[in-house]
Write an enzyme that holds these catalytic residues in place. Structure first.
Site, PDB file in Angstrom:
ATOM      1  N   GLN A   1     -24.688 -71.203  29.307  1.00 38.51           N
ATOM      2  CA  GLN A   1     -25.483 -72.256  28.677  1.00 38.51           C
ATOM      3  C   GLN A   1     -25.156 -72.332  27.198  1.00 38.51           C
ATOM      4  OE1 GLN A   1     -29.543 -71.221  28.326  1.00 38.51           O
ATOM      5  NE2 GLN A   1     -30.214 -73.256  27.764  1.00 38.51           N
TER       6      GLN A   1
ATOM      7  N   SER B   1     -24.893 -66.451  26.455  1.00 32.98           N
ATOM      8  CA  SER B   1     -24.913 -65.248  27.311  1.00 32.98           C
ATOM      9  C   SER B   1     -23.839 -65.361  28.385  1.00 32.98           C
ATOM     10  CB  SER B   1     -26.253 -65.101  28.038  1.00 32.98           C
ATOM     11  OG  SER B   1     -27.307 -65.021  27.147  1.00 32.98           O
TER      12      SER B   1
ATOM     13  N   GLU C   1     -37.877 -74.757  39.396  1.00 35.33           N
ATOM     14  CA  GLU C   1     -37.885 -73.316  39.608  1.00 35.33           C
ATOM     15  C   GLU C   1     -38.191 -72.990  41.062  1.00 35.33           C
ATOM     16  OE1 GLU C   1     -38.105 -71.276  35.550  1.00 35.33           O
ATOM     17  OE2 GLU C   1     -39.909 -71.009  36.737  1.00 35.33           O
TER      18      GLU C   1
HETATM   19  C1  LIG Z   1     -31.489 -62.285  25.574  1.00 34.30           C
HETATM   20  C2  LIG Z   1     -31.267 -63.684  25.095  1.00 34.30           C
HETATM   21  C3  LIG Z   1     -30.384 -64.514  25.789  1.00 34.30           C
HETATM   22  C4  LIG Z   1     -30.129 -65.811  25.324  1.00 34.30           C
HETATM   23  N1  LIG Z   1     -29.220 -66.571  25.982  1.00 34.30           N
HETATM   24  C5  LIG Z   1     -28.938 -67.821  25.543  1.00 34.30           C
HETATM   25  C6  LIG Z   1     -27.936 -68.618  26.194  1.00 34.30           C
HETATM   26  O1  LIG Z   1     -27.305 -68.202  27.158  1.00 34.30           O
HETATM   27  N2  LIG Z   1     -27.650 -69.848  25.700  1.00 34.30           N
HETATM   28  C7  LIG Z   1     -28.345 -70.373  24.633  1.00 34.30           C
HETATM   29  O2  LIG Z   1     -28.081 -71.518  24.274  1.00 34.30           O
HETATM   30  N3  LIG Z   1     -29.289 -69.623  23.961  1.00 34.30           N
HETATM   31  C8  LIG Z   1     -29.581 -68.368  24.397  1.00 34.30           C
HETATM   32  N4  LIG Z   1     -30.519 -67.580  23.727  1.00 34.30           N
HETATM   33  C9  LIG Z   1     -31.091 -68.098  22.492  1.00 34.30           C
HETATM   34  C10 LIG Z   1     -32.591 -68.390  22.587  1.00 34.30           C
HETATM   35  O3  LIG Z   1     -32.825 -69.578  23.301  1.00 34.30           O
HETATM   36  C11 LIG Z   1     -33.103 -68.456  21.140  1.00 34.30           C
HETATM   37  O4  LIG Z   1     -32.993 -67.146  20.602  1.00 34.30           O
HETATM   38  C12 LIG Z   1     -34.554 -68.871  21.081  1.00 34.30           C
HETATM   39  O5  LIG Z   1     -34.706 -70.213  21.465  1.00 34.30           O
HETATM   40  C13 LIG Z   1     -35.114 -68.693  19.647  1.00 34.30           C
HETATM   41  O6  LIG Z   1     -34.304 -69.305  18.700  1.00 34.30           O
HETATM   42  P1  LIG Z   1     -33.795 -68.508  17.408  1.00 34.30           P
HETATM   43  O7  LIG Z   1     -33.194 -67.225  17.857  1.00 34.30           O
HETATM   44  O8  LIG Z   1     -32.935 -69.440  16.633  1.00 34.30           O
HETATM   45  O9  LIG Z   1     -35.098 -68.143  16.573  1.00 34.30           O
HETATM   46  P2  LIG Z   1     -35.926 -69.130  15.629  1.00 34.30           P
HETATM   47  O10 LIG Z   1     -36.241 -70.377  16.369  1.00 34.30           O
HETATM   48  O11 LIG Z   1     -35.226 -69.252  14.300  1.00 34.30           O
HETATM   49  O12 LIG Z   1     -37.260 -68.319  15.434  1.00 34.30           O
HETATM   50  C14 LIG Z   1     -37.418 -67.301  14.425  1.00 34.30           C
HETATM   51  C15 LIG Z   1     -38.868 -66.861  14.425  1.00 34.30           C
HETATM   52  O13 LIG Z   1     -39.724 -67.977  14.074  1.00 34.30           O
HETATM   53  C16 LIG Z   1     -40.726 -68.167  15.074  1.00 34.30           C
HETATM   54  N5  LIG Z   1     -40.972 -69.612  15.265  1.00 34.30           N
HETATM   55  C17 LIG Z   1     -40.025 -70.567  15.400  1.00 34.30           C
HETATM   56  N6  LIG Z   1     -40.613 -71.768  15.577  1.00 34.30           N
HETATM   57  C18 LIG Z   1     -41.963 -71.560  15.571  1.00 34.30           C
HETATM   58  C19 LIG Z   1     -43.083 -72.413  15.686  1.00 34.30           C
HETATM   59  N7  LIG Z   1     -42.946 -73.724  15.878  1.00 34.30           N
HETATM   60  N8  LIG Z   1     -44.329 -71.845  15.624  1.00 34.30           N
HETATM   61  C20 LIG Z   1     -44.468 -70.516  15.425  1.00 34.30           C
HETATM   62  N9  LIG Z   1     -43.407 -69.649  15.292  1.00 34.30           N
HETATM   63  C21 LIG Z   1     -42.191 -70.165  15.357  1.00 34.30           C
HETATM   64  C22 LIG Z   1     -40.121 -67.571  16.348  1.00 34.30           C
HETATM   65  O14 LIG Z   1     -41.132 -67.166  17.246  1.00 34.30           O
HETATM   66  C23 LIG Z   1     -39.343 -66.381  15.804  1.00 34.30           C
HETATM   67  O15 LIG Z   1     -40.179 -65.277  15.632  1.00 34.30           O
HETATM   68  C24 LIG Z   1     -30.783 -66.290  24.159  1.00 34.30           C
HETATM   69  C25 LIG Z   1     -31.664 -65.443  23.464  1.00 34.30           C
HETATM   70  C26 LIG Z   1     -31.900 -64.157  23.917  1.00 34.30           C
HETATM   71  C27 LIG Z   1     -32.844 -63.278  23.139  1.00 34.30           C
END
Ligand SMILES: Cc1cc2nc3c(=O)[nH]c(=O)nc-3n(C[C@H](O)[C@H](O)[C@H](O)COP(=O)(O)OP(=O)(O)OC[C@H]3O[C@@H](n4cnc5c(N)ncnc54)[C@H](O)[C@@H]3O)c2cc1C
Length: 411
Positions: free
Chosen positions: A107, A142, A225
């Site tokens: 993805q 991933s 799902e």
């Molecule tokens: C194990 C794992 C596998 C993954 N696999 C994939 C994959 O295959 N493909 C893919 O595309 N993505 C993948 N992801 C990415 C995942 O979708 C993102 O990590 C997730 O959507 C969060 O985005 P970010 O890491 O940019 O954090 P951010 O969105 O930058 O968030 C940072 C912090 O701010 C908080 N925050 C953000 N917005 C809000 C809000 N509106 N209100 C309150 N708090 C908020 C969050 O809770 C977090 O603590 C994966 C992530 C993990 C951990």
């Protein structure tokens, strides 16, 4: 529980058993051709199975020790979207190999500056004749390095409203201009990649659905799902469960320290609440209703529960939990041999190493981030279940954290 699984002589069970007798060790392709990988899909991919029929098939496959092909993103995400919005040619080309596990999918959604606020994505897809030229970067892909295709969302119209200018594509991972840089996570596994697109030319036939419809399609999976009965594993349904940990401790003679006993008892209660909540969701599905709030809270509770299981396992092990190859089983055995007294165990029952627990302990912080962070999940429950006011929009061009910081500073 207000439903029973059909009896042992239910004709649907007997059908599966007959098939398993003829195919005792089925390949992914054989399972796919029988319709047993996605039984709830229409023919020729599934058998239009009702929720109860799905449960019977799950039950019979599990009893025979047969597992379905491991292609989580392909079968759970890409497949349902192509089934719902793909052309007939796309369906015929991609679906059979998705469900048989012969082609693995990843993805490509998140970007360095678009995670929770995914609609802020900046990867561009510019139409040039019968191709789209893709430029930009995706992150946290991933398993991308072991995949043949990815589902990709990219911005086709930068002037349209944020959610409207996005389109959905199928992208081969070996296409010219696409490169992946490995990201090694703290478990030391190469789970993720950063994916770069430099003038990647995707034929128009690789777009799924209409141009600009990508945001809606990115959400299609949510309504697809499968019925889940038994995913009590602490790592998103996989891996060891609270019950497995408690069995290990029990088999080792139990926990003596009252604080540890308290922690383990709390873990058991949490696992029971989750199990009953899963049954509530299942009961609603089986009686033809749309599951209500119970379905929304399941992910929040299960993610945190997974962390609690791993924290308890680490507490049982002690400082050794930090060491590669350690886990409750191996560490308990070692501790008993060295005469430590907190937990008495029969050392003969445990293997010496247990990397699953060690891996799970290090992986568990990710449970409340992937698939929508804990905070985002709570926002969804607040807005869509409890009917609380929507959170204020992000300020243009800023992340959530920057918006909050700027508001705090402005006050
Ligand atoms: C194990 C794992 C596998 C993954 N696999 C994939 C994959 O295959 N493909 C893919 O595309 N993505 C993948 N992801 C990415 C995942 O979708 C993102 O990590 C997730 O959507 C969060 O985005 P970010 O890491 O940019 O954090 P951010 O969105 O930058 O968030 C940072 C912090 O701010 C908080 N925050 C953000 N917005 C809000 C809000 N509106 N209100 C309150 N708090 C908020 C969050 O809770 C977090 O603590 C994966 C992530 C993990 C951990």
């Amino acid at each position: 529980m207000d439903f029973d699984l059909p009896s042992q002589d239910d004709p649907r069970r007997l059908d599966v058993r007959r098939w398993l007798a003829d195919n005792p060790d089925p390949t992914g392709r054989e399972l796919a051709e029988a319709g047993y990988v996605v039984p709830h899909w229409p023919a020729p991919y599934g058998i239009d199975a009702s929720p109860m029929h799905q449960l019977i098939i799950d039950d019979e496959l599990a009893r025979a020790g047969v597992t379905r092909p491991a292609n989580a993103i392909g079968i759970g995400w890409a497949g349902p979207t192509i089934l719902a919005a793909g052309t007939e040619a796309q369906q015929r080309r991609y679906l059979p190999k998705i469900i048989s596990g012969e082609e693995i999918w990843c993805q490509m959604f998140s970007e360095p500056d678009a995670g929770s606020d995914l609609a802020a994505l900046a990867t561009r897809a510019v139409r040039d004749g019968d191709q789209y030229v893709i430029n930009g970067s995706k992150i946290w892909t991933s398993g991308g390095h072991g995949s043949q295709f990815g589902i990709l969302i990219a911005r086709t119209d930068p002037d349209a409203a944020k959610h409207r200018g996005i389109s959905y594509f199928i992208c081969p991972t070996d296409i010219d201009g696409l490169t992946m840089e490995p990201i090694i996570d703290m478990t030391t596994a190469h789970s993720f990649n950063q994916t770069f697109f430099d003038d990647v030319r995707l034929p128009v036939e690789m777009r799924v659905g209409e141009e600009g419809d990508g945001w809606r399609l990115a959400k299609v999976t949510l309504s697809n799902e499968r019925v889940q009965l038994s995913s009590s594993g602490s790592l998103w349904g996989a891996g060891p469960s609270a019950g497995d940990l408690l069995d290990l401790v029990r088999a080792g003679g139990g926990a003596v320290d009252p604080r540890r006993r308290q922690q383990l008892a709390a873990l058991h209660c949490e696992a029971e609440v989750l199990r009953l909540n899963r049954l509530r969701t299942l009961s609603a599905t089986l009686s033809g209703k749309t599951p209500g709030p119970e379905a929304s809270i399941q992910k929040i509770m299960a993610d945190e529960h997974g962390q609690h299981v791993m924290a308890a396992a680490a507490a049982v092990v002690g400082p050794e939990a930090m060491l590669s190859g350690s886990g409750p089983a191996g560490a308990l055995a070692k501790r008993a041999r060295s005469g430590a007294t907190e937990i008495k165990i029969d050392t003969s029952r445990f293997p010496d190493v247990d990397p699953v627990w060690h891996y799970g302990f290090l992986f568990s912080p990710a449970l409340t981030l992937g698939g929508g962070t804990f905070a985002v999940q709570r926002n969804i429950v607040a807005e869509q279940v409890l009917g609380l006011p929507r959170e204020p929009n992000l300020q243009q061009g800023m992340t959530w954290a920057e918006t909050m910081r700027s508001r705090t500073t402005a006050r």
